[in-house]
Design an enzyme around this catalytic site. Structure first.
Site, mmCIF file in Angstrom:
data_model
loop_
_atom_site.group_PDB
_atom_site.id
_atom_site.type_symbol
_atom_site.label_atom_id
_atom_site.label_comp_id
_atom_site.label_asym_id
_atom_site.label_seq_id
_atom_site.Cartn_x
_atom_site.Cartn_y
_atom_site.Cartn_z
ATOM 1 N NE ARG A 36 65.786 -23.663 59.662
ATOM 2 C CZ ARG A 36 66.189 -24.395 60.685
ATOM 3 N NH1 ARG A 36 65.306 -24.954 61.489
ATOM 4 N NH2 ARG A 36 67.460 -24.584 60.906
ATOM 5 C CE LYS A 197 73.593 -25.636 70.197
ATOM 6 N NZ LYS A 197 73.031 -25.435 68.848
ATOM 7 N N GLY A 351 71.229 -20.724 64.605
ATOM 8 C CA GLY A 351 69.902 -20.202 64.927
ATOM 9 C C GLY A 351 69.952 -18.990 65.841
ATOM 10 N N GLY A 374 73.438 -26.353 62.515
ATOM 11 C CA GLY A 374 74.288 -27.541 62.495
ATOM 12 C C GLY A 374 74.839 -27.822 61.104
#
Ligand code: ADP
Ligand code: X15
Length: 394
Positions: A36, A197, A351, A374
């Site tokens: 990042r 998730k 990620g 997200g």
């Protein structure tokens, strides 16, 4: 993109407040993945080469409005200095007189990293007073934090109401790549969704069925579909509240003539460890009550790899199995390798999927690895990202 970028405004001699996403993983104070930080270098160099004074603001972790020493941005500032090959100043605050004094010392082309913006309670509440404080430091706001663009916070959204507000080059690239993938996709377009998730990802499948030709399901997500179809799944991950939604997707795919694929065989295990007993079974055989599904099986790997190899565009979000444990990593590796080898354009989001491609040495072979998990998911769901909406229109 219909939003202004740094390229559309004069930056020379200006103090520029750049929101970046330096929310990097740390172990014992050391950065374990600097992706990042590296991803923001083009924007930072674009500004410094044109004589701007660059303030960098970011969150790190979730300190919940308290000062947490282990979540300071000092390691990120040090890594940035190495990457830029020049000194980078660091402040211990993100607002106030001490920061203003440091800004007054900056020369054109200098860089100052501010402290973690989430040390202030107002950040996540998008407090207008805090947003004004941030804005009072600078002449221009640049949002380059794609990974946090789905958050309406004081340093991502609020500040944009008090300064000219444009996107950075990373933000622009992420939105361009994901936007192209979704608005005018090259076909066949294959979307692969896995991971654990279930709740977060189910809505994404809905939208992907509208736009993709093939939707491949893997990871912990698959077992809710199996159970809803009446197969035994033992201890596998499950979200019972999503049975109807899962069956609805199978119907929807049929109606739309889409190729919706679930694993046909799976690797099951009697323990969540590398020394566990494992077996490969067909889904319809059912999983024994004290075993769980932890990876896609060899037939599924082949079927998925074949679809991927024939695709012109592949969007992959979420691992196919528990790739962190070697015996359960083969499905994720196979899908990763198929993505790396296809002639089609490959976009990796999330990620863990990005970490898996890095771990298997495949990252260089992907066309785009998104810095947002997200954020890329919300974008794919068709939701507006507040950090982008607030920027100035072209
Ligand atoms: N069958 C499975 N059972 C339990 N966990 C799984 C399974 N398959 C994948 N996972 C786990 O899912 C996690 C990643 O899920 P998620 O956070 O949704 O993906 P991403 O970060 O790529 O969006 C990984 O830690 C992986 O071990
Ligand atoms: O790491 C991030 O999100 P991601 O893990 O979904 O990519 C971003 O920095 C946003 O962090 P947040 O989820 O604490 O707001």
């Amino acid at each position: 993109m219909n939003k202004k970028s740094v390229r559309d405004v004069e930056v020379s001699g200006k103090v520029v407040f750049v929101r970046v996403d330096f929310n990097v993983p740390l172990e014992d104070g050391k950065i374990t993945d600097d992706t990042r930080i590296r991803a923001t270098i083009p924007t930072i160099e674009y500004l410094t080469e044109r004589g701007a004074k660059v303030l960098l603001a970011s969150h790190l972790g979730r300190p919940k409005g308290e000062v947490v020493d282990s979540m300071r941005l000092t390691p990120a500032a040090e890594r940035l200095s190495e990457l830029l090959g020049k000194p980078v100043a660091k402040a211990d605050e993100s607002i106030g007189d001490a920061v203003k004094a440091k800004i007054a010392e900056l020369k054109d082309g200098d860089v100052l990293v501010l402290e973690n913006v989430r040390f202030h309670k107002g950040e996540e509440k998008n407090d207008p007073e805090l947003a004004k404080e941030f804005a009072s430091l600078a002449d221009l706001f640049v949002n380059d934090a794609f990974g946090a663009a789905h958050r309406a916070h004081a340093s991502t959204e609020g500040i944009a109401h008090h300064l000219p507000a444009v996107s950075g080059l990373l933000m622009e690239k992420e939105l361009d790549v994901l936007g192209k993938a979704l608005s005018n996709p090259e076909r066949p377009f294959t979307a692969i969704v896995g991971g654990s998730k279930v709740k977060d990802k189910i809505d994404v499948i809905d939208n992907l069925l509208n736009i993709a030709d093939n939707v491949l399901i893997g990871g912990g997500l698959a077992y809710t579909f199996f159970k809803a179809q009446g197969y035994e799944i033992g201890q596998s991950l499950l979200d019972e509240s999503k049975f109807d939604v899962a069956l609805g997707f199978i119907e929807k795919a049929k109606k739309l003539g889409k190729n919706f694929m679930l694993p046909v065989d799976i690797v099951i295990s009697d323990d969540f460890s590398a020394s566990a007993n494992t077996k490969i079974i067909n889904v319809e055989d059912g999983i024994p009550s004290d075993w769980e599904g932890i990876d896609i099986g060899p037939k599924t790997r082949e079927l998925y790899a074949d679809v991927i190899s024939k695709s012109k565009l592949v969007v992959w979000n979420g691992p196919m199995g528990v790739f962190e444990i070697e015996p359960f990593s083969h499905g994720t590796r196979a899908v990763g390798e198929a993505c790396a080898n296809t002639a089609g354009y490959t976009v990796i989001g999330g990620g863990d999927s990005a970490a898996a491609t890095e771990k298997f040495g495949l990252a260089d072979k992907m066309d785009h690895i998104s810095t947002g998990g997200g954020a890329s998911l919300e974008f794919m769901e068709g939701k507006a990202l507040p950090g982008v909406v607030a920027l100035n229109d072209k």
